[in-house]
Enzyme design. Structure first.
Site, PDB file in Angstrom:
ATOM      1  N   THR A 146     -10.108   8.878   4.509  1.00  0.00           N
ATOM      2  CA  THR A 146     -10.184   7.654   3.665  1.00  0.00           C
ATOM      3  C   THR A 146     -11.265   7.778   2.922  1.00  0.00           C
ATOM      4  O   THR A 146     -11.225   7.339   1.474  1.00  0.00           O
ATOM      5  CB  THR A 146     -10.063   6.451   4.638  1.00  0.00           C
ATOM      6  OG1 THR A 146      -8.862   6.382   5.324  1.00  0.00           O
ATOM      7  CG2 THR A 146     -10.137   5.237   3.940  1.00  0.00           C
ATOM      8  N   LYS A 171       3.742  -3.696  10.787  1.00  0.00           N
ATOM      9  CA  LYS A 171       2.555  -4.101  11.665  1.00  0.00           C
ATOM     10  C   LYS A 171       3.068  -4.494  12.925  1.00  0.00           C
ATOM     11  O   LYS A 171       4.041  -5.327  12.833  1.00  0.00           O
ATOM     12  CB  LYS A 171       1.820  -4.828  10.916  1.00  0.00           C
ATOM     13  CG  LYS A 171       0.394  -4.722  11.398  1.00  0.00           C
ATOM     14  CD  LYS A 171      -0.322  -3.646  10.528  1.00  0.00           C
ATOM     15  CE  LYS A 171      -1.949  -3.622  10.763  1.00  0.00           C
ATOM     16  NZ  LYS A 171      -2.544  -2.516  10.048  1.00  0.00           N
ATOM     17  N   LYS A 184       0.887  -1.180   0.054  1.00  0.00           N
ATOM     18  CA  LYS A 184      -0.083  -0.214  -0.061  1.00  0.00           C
ATOM     19  C   LYS A 184       0.952   1.227   0.203  1.00  0.00           C
ATOM     20  O   LYS A 184       0.542   2.129  -0.771  1.00  0.00           O
ATOM     21  CB  LYS A 184      -0.900  -0.110   1.325  1.00  0.00           C
ATOM     22  CG  LYS A 184      -1.902   1.126   1.265  1.00  0.00           C
ATOM     23  CD  LYS A 184      -2.636   1.111   2.464  1.00  0.00           C
ATOM     24  CE  LYS A 184      -4.151   0.579   2.404  1.00  0.00           C
ATOM     25  NZ  LYS A 184      -5.098   0.531   3.428  1.00  0.00           N
TER      26      LYS A 184
END
Ligand code: NAD
Length: 382
Positions: free
Chosen positions: A161, A89, A77
């Site tokens: 978003t 992460k 991404k």
């Protein structure tokens, strides 16, 4: 290109951890402090483009394998978005709804344990929020998705978003046979992503006719008042109780005829068991992996255009990266618009040229960018 494909004894390294390949992960760190009840892990996947950004997920059943998959998704991404950041992460085992003092102690201790891992920047994810990011910043000075009071850009409150999703939709319009003004929109999951997407689309003349949340759905063929529905939702009301439409069962939104169907709830909500019920033309993916691979291929075969999640819903991470760089709201939103529009156009062009699904084209675009970033590093490292 030089690749670290062999271990010290010349043995093939792939398969040692069960999930590594020539893109990553760079490091996997297990944090364990039994006296505090602390157990967590960090996966820094690929930092060729810069220090990784990725959320801290807190849940009782998180696993390291899940952490790796999420870290890789962030590498792709962030590379696709052209950010100066790699993917990482972290996961923390525990009930995210436990008393605040306990949760704060765990998150502060976890952050301290990872304080010297400078190629990972914490962000919010399931089970953590901007308050948790403020604790992390207080401990180690390295987090994004912060409250406004400590220099953050409140991306869910502003709808970063949803704004990006709207940009992806506008960029995709030339590939469709309908106009945005007057297009009928259905939103599955009227939360932070869904309600702002509805707002931005309504501002451009689209008509939001149905919306759902985990308890039910509401339908109004003439168009819902999305501002009033957003206010009601923020006050804790379920969408099915909204007086401006007819209440439906939660999954009835799958059957509502529309031009734009926005999944903004959970993974895997559309699969081979229900994909044939969708009657729409454009599916911009707000949620992460809302459609199984086979179901997405079946939509493609029917001529229904899916805008892949990691291209269309990157507004949040672009906003976070801009926050980290010290930018304000206006610059962050300009970056979201520019990057998501350009990427959507490029993905759709490649998908047409190569005769593949937009998702396959998007994967290739992201991987190429990741590999080019690696070429710029000494030893082609990740
Ligand atoms: P949220 O919790 O604010 O909203 C989710 C909404 O979906 C809630 O209203 C919930 O009631 C509803 N919901 C849950 N299950 C449902 C179902 N089966 N059918 C219909 N509605 C259902 O979460 P969010 O931040 O809006 O995130 C939504 C999705 O988008 C998640 O998959 C998340 O990972 C993804 N995402 C979020 C962001 C962001 O910036 N917030 C960025 C990228 C991706």
């Amino acid at each position: 290109m030089k690749r670290w494909s062999h271990g010290p004894g010349g043995e093939a390294m792939t398969g040692w951890l069960g999930f590594e390949d020539d893109l990553g992960p760079k490091r996997v760190i297990h944090v364990h402090q039994p006296s505090l009840g602390l157990q967590g892990a960090l996966v820094v996947d690929n930092v060729a483009a810069g220090p990784s950004i990725g959320g801290l997920r807190m849940a009782e059943d998180v696993t390291v394998a899940e952490c790796f998959r999420l870290a890789r998704a962030m590498s792709l991404k962030n590379a696709a978005a052209g950010l100066p950041h790699g993917g990482g992460k972290s996961v923390l085992r525990g009930d995210p709804k436990q008393p605040r003092e306990n949760k704060e102690e765990l998150i502060r201790a976890f952050a301290c344990a990872l304080g010297d891992v400078e190629d990972y920047i914490f962000g919010p994810d399931m089970g953590t929020d901007e308050g948790a990011m403020a604790w992390v910043k207080d401990e180690i000075g390295r987090s994004v998705g912060l409250p406004r009071e400590v220099g953050g850009i409140p991306l869910d409150e502003l709808g970063a978003t949803g704004f990006g999703l709207m940009q992806a939709i506008e960029a995709a319009m030339p590939a469709t046979d309908f106009e945005l003004a007057g297009a009928r929109v259905v939103i599955q999951g009227f939360g932070a992503v869904g309600m702002h997407t509805a707002r931005f689309l309504a501002e451009r003349g689209a008509v939001v006719i149905a919306a759902s949340d985990s308890n039910g759905a509401v339908l109004n063929d003439g168009g819902l008042d999305v501002a009033a529905l957003g206010d009601a939702k923020r006050q804790g009301q379920a969408v099915a109780d909204f007086p401006g439409g007819e209440a439906l069962d939660r999954d009835a939104v799958i059957d509502v005829d529309c031009e734009i169907w926005v999944p903004a709830a959970r993974p895997d909500v559309i699969d081979m068991g229900n994909v044939d019920r969708l009657r729409t033309k454009l599916v911009p993916q707000g949620a992460n992996i809302p459609i199984t691979t086979e179901a997405e291929q079946s939509l493609h075969a029917r001529g229904i255009l899916c805008l892949p999640d990691f291209i269309a819903n990157a507004g949040g991470v672009i906003c976070a990266a801009m926050e980290y760089a010290g930018a304000g709201e206006a610059a962050a939103f300009a970056a979201i618009a520019e990057k998501i529009r350009r990427n959507t156009e490029e993905v759709l062009q490649r998908s047409r040229d190569e005769g593949t699904t937009p998702r396959a084209a998007a994967f290739r675009l992201a991987e190429e960018r990741l590999r080019r970033a690696m070429e710029t590093r000494r030893w082609s490292i990740f």
